[in-house]
Design a protein around this motif. Structure first.
Motif, PDB file in Angstrom:
ATOM      1  N   VAL A 124       4.147   3.503   4.681  1.00 45.95           N
ATOM      2  CA  VAL A 124       5.322   3.182   3.860  1.00 45.95           C
ATOM      3  C   VAL A 124       5.167   3.829   2.498  1.00 45.95           C
ATOM      4  O   VAL A 124       6.091   4.455   1.964  1.00 45.95           O
ATOM      5  CB  VAL A 124       5.482   1.653   3.701  1.00 45.95           C
ATOM      6  CG1 VAL A 124       6.634   1.345   2.761  1.00 45.95           C
ATOM      7  CG2 VAL A 124       5.713   0.997   5.037  1.00 45.95           C
ATOM      8  N   MET A 125       3.953   3.717   1.937  1.00 48.04           N
ATOM      9  CA  MET A 125       3.676   4.297   0.621  1.00 48.04           C
ATOM     10  C   MET A 125       3.910   5.810   0.661  1.00 48.04           C
ATOM     11  O   MET A 125       4.612   6.348  -0.192  1.00 48.04           O
ATOM     12  CB  MET A 125       2.210   3.993   0.273  1.00 48.04           C
ATOM     13  CG  MET A 125       1.834   4.278  -1.158  1.00 48.04           C
ATOM     14  SD  MET A 125       2.409   2.934  -2.204  1.00 48.04           S
ATOM     15  CE  MET A 125       2.014   3.566  -3.797  1.00 48.04           C
ATOM     16  N   ARG A 126       3.316   6.457   1.683  1.00 48.51           N
ATOM     17  CA  ARG A 126       3.334   7.921   1.726  1.00 48.51           C
ATOM     18  C   ARG A 126       4.735   8.445   2.037  1.00 48.51           C
ATOM     19  O   ARG A 126       5.170   9.438   1.454  1.00 48.51           O
ATOM     20  CB  ARG A 126       2.355   8.376   2.802  1.00 48.51           C
ATOM     21  CG  ARG A 126       2.136   9.883   2.875  1.00 48.51           C
ATOM     22  CD  ARG A 126       0.880  10.188   3.662  1.00 48.51           C
ATOM     23  NE  ARG A 126       0.946   9.607   5.004  1.00 48.51           N
ATOM     24  CZ  ARG A 126       1.524  10.224   6.038  1.00 48.51           C
ATOM     25  NH1 ARG A 126       2.106  11.388   5.892  1.00 48.51           N
ATOM     26  NH2 ARG A 126       1.531   9.654   7.229  1.00 48.51           N
ATOM     27  N   ARG A 127       5.430   7.793   2.968  1.00 44.07           N
ATOM     28  CA  ARG A 127       6.689   8.379   3.431  1.00 44.07           C
ATOM     29  C   ARG A 127       7.913   7.857   2.691  1.00 44.07           C
ATOM     30  O   ARG A 127       8.913   8.559   2.603  1.00 44.07           O
ATOM     31  CB  ARG A 127       6.871   8.068   4.923  1.00 44.07           C
ATOM     32  CG  ARG A 127       5.947   8.871   5.777  1.00 44.07           C
ATOM     33  CD  ARG A 127       6.639   9.188   7.047  1.00 44.07           C
ATOM     34  NE  ARG A 127       5.775   9.895   7.958  1.00 44.07           N
ATOM     35  CZ  ARG A 127       5.915   9.813   9.269  1.00 44.07           C
ATOM     36  NH1 ARG A 127       6.837   9.027   9.772  1.00 44.07           N
ATOM     37  NH2 ARG A 127       5.142  10.498  10.048  1.00 44.07           N
ATOM     38  N   ILE A 128       7.848   6.624   2.212  1.00 48.22           N
ATOM     39  CA  ILE A 128       9.049   6.050   1.580  1.00 48.22           C
ATOM     40  C   ILE A 128       8.848   5.858   0.090  1.00 48.22           C
ATOM     41  O   ILE A 128       9.563   6.435  -0.732  1.00 48.22           O
ATOM     42  CB  ILE A 128       9.415   4.688   2.211  1.00 48.22           C
ATOM     43  CG1 ILE A 128       9.436   4.787   3.727  1.00 48.22           C
ATOM     44  CG2 ILE A 128      10.747   4.198   1.654  1.00 48.22           C
ATOM     45  CD1 ILE A 128      10.531   5.651   4.284  1.00 48.22           C
ATOM     46  N   THR A 129       7.841   5.057  -0.291  1.00 44.21           N
ATOM     47  CA  THR A 129       7.732   4.649  -1.687  1.00 44.21           C
ATOM     48  C   THR A 129       7.538   5.839  -2.617  1.00 44.21           C
ATOM     49  O   THR A 129       8.275   5.998  -3.595  1.00 44.21           O
ATOM     50  CB  THR A 129       6.564   3.665  -1.860  1.00 44.21           C
ATOM     51  OG1 THR A 129       6.694   2.646  -0.882  1.00 44.21           O
ATOM     52  CG2 THR A 129       6.597   3.047  -3.227  1.00 44.21           C
ATOM     53  N   ALA A 184      13.406  -1.609   5.405  1.00 47.46           N
ATOM     54  CA  ALA A 184      13.775  -0.845   6.597  1.00 47.46           C
ATOM     55  C   ALA A 184      12.545  -0.175   7.195  1.00 47.46           C
ATOM     56  O   ALA A 184      12.338  -0.175   8.408  1.00 47.46           O
ATOM     57  CB  ALA A 184      14.820   0.206   6.229  1.00 47.46           C
ATOM     58  N   ALA A 185      11.696   0.391   6.309  1.00 49.80           N
ATOM     59  CA  ALA A 185      10.485   1.058   6.789  1.00 49.80           C
ATOM     60  C   ALA A 185       9.585   0.053   7.502  1.00 49.80           C
ATOM     61  O   ALA A 185       9.014   0.343   8.559  1.00 49.80           O
ATOM     62  CB  ALA A 185       9.744   1.693   5.610  1.00 49.80           C
ATOM     63  N   ARG A 186       9.475  -1.142   6.920  1.00 49.56           N
ATOM     64  CA  ARG A 186       8.637  -2.168   7.549  1.00 49.56           C
ATOM     65  C   ARG A 186       9.218  -2.577   8.893  1.00 49.56           C
ATOM     66  O   ARG A 186       8.491  -2.795   9.859  1.00 49.56           O
ATOM     67  CB  ARG A 186       8.548  -3.388   6.641  1.00 49.56           C
ATOM     68  CG  ARG A 186       7.302  -3.342   5.804  1.00 49.56           C
ATOM     69  CD  ARG A 186       7.083  -4.684   5.151  1.00 49.56           C
ATOM     70  NE  ARG A 186       6.703  -4.438   3.781  1.00 49.56           N
ATOM     71  CZ  ARG A 186       7.131  -5.121   2.750  1.00 49.56           C
ATOM     72  NH1 ARG A 186       7.975  -6.114   2.916  1.00 49.56           N
ATOM     73  NH2 ARG A 186       6.719  -4.831   1.558  1.00 49.56           N
ATOM     74  N   ALA A 187      10.565  -2.666   8.945  1.00 51.38           N
ATOM     75  CA  ALA A 187      11.208  -3.064  10.193  1.00 51.38           C
ATOM     76  C   ALA A 187      10.938  -2.040  11.292  1.00 51.38           C
ATOM     77  O   ALA A 187      10.905  -2.369  12.477  1.00 51.38           O
ATOM     78  CB  ALA A 187      12.713  -3.207   9.970  1.00 51.38           C
ATOM     79  N   TYR A 188      10.721  -0.766  10.873  1.00 47.80           N
ATOM     80  CA  TYR A 188      10.374   0.263  11.851  1.00 47.80           C
ATOM     81  C   TYR A 188       8.940   0.118  12.323  1.00 47.80           C
ATOM     82  O   TYR A 188       8.488   0.851  13.188  1.00 47.80           O
ATOM     83  CB  TYR A 188      10.534   1.651  11.220  1.00 47.80           C
ATOM     84  CG  TYR A 188      11.855   2.282  11.523  1.00 47.80           C
ATOM     85  CD1 TYR A 188      12.110   2.820  12.785  1.00 47.80           C
ATOM     86  CD2 TYR A 188      12.840   2.351  10.561  1.00 47.80           C
ATOM     87  CE1 TYR A 188      13.324   3.409  13.050  1.00 47.80           C
ATOM     88  CE2 TYR A 188      14.059   2.933  10.820  1.00 47.80           C
ATOM     89  CZ  TYR A 188      14.297   3.455  12.081  1.00 47.80           C
ATOM     90  OH  TYR A 188      15.497   4.034  12.347  1.00 47.80           O
ATOM     91  N   GLY A 189       8.194  -0.782  11.696  1.00 47.36           N
ATOM     92  CA  GLY A 189       6.811  -0.987  12.090  1.00 47.36           C
ATOM     93  C   GLY A 189       5.835  -0.065  11.401  1.00 47.36           C
ATOM     94  O   GLY A 189       4.728   0.154  11.894  1.00 47.36           O
ATOM     95  N   MET A 190       6.227   0.512  10.279  1.00 47.97           N
ATOM     96  CA  MET A 190       5.282   1.383   9.570  1.00 47.97           C
ATOM     97  C   MET A 190       4.185   0.554   8.918  1.00 47.97           C
ATOM     98  O   MET A 190       4.476  -0.471   8.291  1.00 47.97           O
ATOM     99  CB  MET A 190       6.006   2.158   8.456  1.00 47.97           C
ATOM    100  CG  MET A 190       6.865   3.297   8.927  1.00 47.97           C
ATOM    101  SD  MET A 190       7.417   4.250   7.490  1.00 47.97           S
ATOM    102  CE  MET A 190       8.681   5.248   8.219  1.00 47.97           C
ATOM    103  N   PRO A 191       2.928   0.989   9.024  1.00 45.83           N
ATOM    104  CA  PRO A 191       1.862   0.307   8.279  1.00 45.83           C
ATOM    105  C   PRO A 191       2.001   0.603   6.778  1.00 45.83           C
ATOM    106  O   PRO A 191       2.597   1.618   6.414  1.00 45.83           O
ATOM    107  CB  PRO A 191       0.581   0.923   8.844  1.00 45.83           C
ATOM    108  CG  PRO A 191       1.000   2.201   9.475  1.00 45.83           C
ATOM    109  CD  PRO A 191       2.424   2.054   9.890  1.00 45.83           C
ATOM    110  N   PRO A 192       1.442  -0.260   5.908  1.00 47.68           N
ATOM    111  CA  PRO A 192       1.650  -0.142   4.457  1.00 47.68           C
ATOM    112  C   PRO A 192       1.346   1.242   3.907  1.00 47.68           C
ATOM    113  O   PRO A 192       2.107   1.757   3.080  1.00 47.68           O
ATOM    114  CB  PRO A 192       0.682  -1.176   3.876  1.00 47.68           C
ATOM    115  CG  PRO A 192       0.496  -2.158   4.961  1.00 47.68           C
ATOM    116  CD  PRO A 192       0.652  -1.440   6.262  1.00 47.68           C
ATOM    117  N   ALA A 193       0.235   1.882   4.364  1.00 52.30           N
ATOM    118  CA  ALA A 193      -0.118   3.192   3.814  1.00 52.30           C
ATOM    119  C   ALA A 193       0.968   4.214   4.132  1.00 52.30           C
ATOM    120  O   ALA A 193       1.307   5.063   3.316  1.00 52.30           O
ATOM    121  CB  ALA A 193      -1.460   3.657   4.376  1.00 52.30           C
TER     122      ALA A 193
END
Lengths: 277, 236
Positions: free
Chosen positions: B145-150, B134-143
């Motif tokens: 995604v790591m900081r906010r989701i993972t 879902a985070a990727r679908a929002y267009g978040m860059p990997p870093a």
């Protein structure tokens, strides 16, 4: 039903264990890592001194033997203590459960080094004050260091395993115990034939992990002058004035010991059927 | 037993013990922090890194977890500082003097890092994959995604393991006594050696360690409840 399970057995026998292909193991980057490792080893062989090794081989074997004996004795005795400890906590009356819980908390809450020193120096300094103990047959043993090392390692293993066994005893499905009761089994028979085997089975993977931890705790006994593998290497360092070589060799030996221990447990875990768990 | 020896002012040794306790806690906190930083990068490398990084991290975690902490501490403490000075000498710098505290923190951190890598790797794997997608679908860059989701999403899975690691760290600091760093255990031994009250002092130190464990347990339980807000709890 019985036909099916027989078919399962056959299927299990006939599927060969999946062997990874050599080409999959030796991908190019691994070759680089192996080459670097070999280069490091060659560098170590050329730049470091290993001529002391044959001279001290006998001492090393003795130390290794002491370490292995301590490990085996303390895990066996510790497990024997851990079973009643776990049982008391899982289903014992309050006056048994509480002391067991307090014991496990104390063991798990204090460093093993401190427990060792408390037993060796503290208990050792209390003994001469107890009349009659100097005349007893255990006095010669009490003056040596290894009984205290063994005692501390055993108590430590029992403390950690007591918790593991508590979980394992509590996790055995109630229905099995009720079935045993319905068969008219006495409490002790039920424990021996149903409860204990099922709990040990559940606890085995954790026990395997804890035994590796136990192996890694054994060098602490060197601090109370028990001559184990670690203290032998300490002696070698002192008499050869070398820093890296004996310590690296020691690390390598412990790596081998851990590897052997892990593969023994893997073998037994594979042998025990996991079906119906 | 002579209880007055535990008094805080100089005829008693209570002050020395408490100072040792503070040093122990400082090293434990520092080592744990270093371990977490190594653990986060280690877990990320093990999960998302290239084949070389994965293999190197595998070697690091396997070797550190297979060798006794005491051996690692002695090896890193003596051989590590000697190697560093050799290296500095070879590069033409003057030799550096590493304080016992710094060496202790680095050594404990390197050991804890290997364990933490495994704990965090498992916790990251336990995150439902849909959340990351879902985070990727929002267009978040990997870093991001790591900081906010993972990282926030893995915490409920990681906290029990990390709590264990913290308790192990507080007790691992005792091993620094063997290399002559004055923390609680060594201070206790010195006090006991001078006064010959071995049983009294080692018991007192045991009580201090136990207090650290029990207080930590309470705080960790609160922390665990906080990070797992809103997640469905399984019945224990």
């Amino acid at each position: 039903m019985s036909d099916n399970s027989r078919l399962d057995d056959l299927a299990e026998l006939e599927t060969p264990p999946p062997l990874p292909r050599l080409s999959a193991l030796l991908r190019p980057h691994r070759l680089v890592i192996i080459a670097v490792a070999v280069a490091l080893l060659v560098l170590m062989a050329v730049k470091m001194r290993w001529d002391w090794l044959p001279e001290y081989a006998g001492m090393l074997v003795t130390g290794l033997w002491v370490t292995v004996l301590l490990l085996i004795a303390s895990t066996v005795l510790g497990l024997l203590m851990a079973i009643p400890l776990g049982l008391a906590q899982a289903s014992g009356p309050v006056y048994l459960a509480w002391p067991a819980r307090v014991f496990c908390t104390i063991i798990r809450g204090t460093p093993l080094l401190l427990q060792l020193w408390l037993l060796y120096y503290g208990l050792g300094s209390l003994f001469p004050g107890i009349p009659g103990i100097r005349q007893s047959f255990i006095w010669p043993y009490l003056r040596e260091a290894w009984p205290y090392g063994l005692l501390a390692l055993t108590l430590s293993y029992a403390g950690y395993e007591g918790e593991v066994m508590r979980g394992a005893f509590a996790g055995v499905p109630n229905g099995e115990l009720e079935a045993a009761k319905a068969y008219g089994m006495g409490r002790f028979t039920m424990l021996r034939r149903i409860w204990l085997p099922r709990a040990l089975h559940r606890a085995l993977p954790t026990l395997a992990g804890e035994t590796v931890v136990q192996l890694k705790s054994t060098p602490l006994v060197a601090t109370i002058t028990v001559v184990d593998l670690y203290s032998v290497v300490g002696d070698i360092r002192q008499s050869t004035y070398l820093t890296y070589e004996p310590l690296l060799f020691l690390a390598f030996l412990y790596l081998c010991l851990t590897g052997i221990l892990v593969s023994i447990f893997r073998y037994y875990e594979k042998k025990i059927p996991t079906r119906g768990r | 037993m002579n209880w007055e020896l535990l008094a805080l002012s100089p005829p008693g040794w209570g002050g020395v013990l408490l100072k040792g306790l503070v040093t122990s806690l400082e090293v434990a906190a520092g080592g744990f922090a270093v371990g977490q930083v190594i653990g986060i990068f280690g877990a990320a490398g093990k999960l998302y890194g290239g084949p070389v990084i994965k293999d190197l991290l595998e070697i690091y975690t396997t070797v550190v977890r297979a060798i006794p902490e005491l051996v690692l501490i002695v090896l890193l403490y003596y051989a590590g500082t000697a190697s560093l000075n050799n290296l500095m000498g070879a590069l033409g710098f003057s030799s550096v003097d590493i304080s016992g505290m710094l060496a202790g923190i680095i050594v404990i951190g390197l050991v804890q890092g290997a364990y933490s890598t495994e704990v965090l790797r498992g916790a990251i794997l336990a995150i439902p994959h849909g959340q990351i997608e879902a985070a990727r679908a929002y267009g978040m860059p990997p870093a991001m995604v790591m900081r906010r989701i993972t990282l926030p999403a893995m915490l409920p899975h990681a906290i029990p393991g990390l709590a264990n690691l913290w308790l192990v760290t507080t007790k691992d600091t005792a091993l620094l006594a063997v290399v002559g760093f004055t923390e609680l255990t060594l201070a206790t031994r010195q006090a006991a050696g001078v006064t010959h009250e071995y049983f009294l002092f080692f018991s007192a130190a045991g009580v201090l360690y136990l207090a650290v464990t029990l207080v930590s347990n309470v705080l960790l339980a609160i922390l665990e409840r906080r990070v797992s807000r809103g997640t469905v709890r399984r019945k224990a």
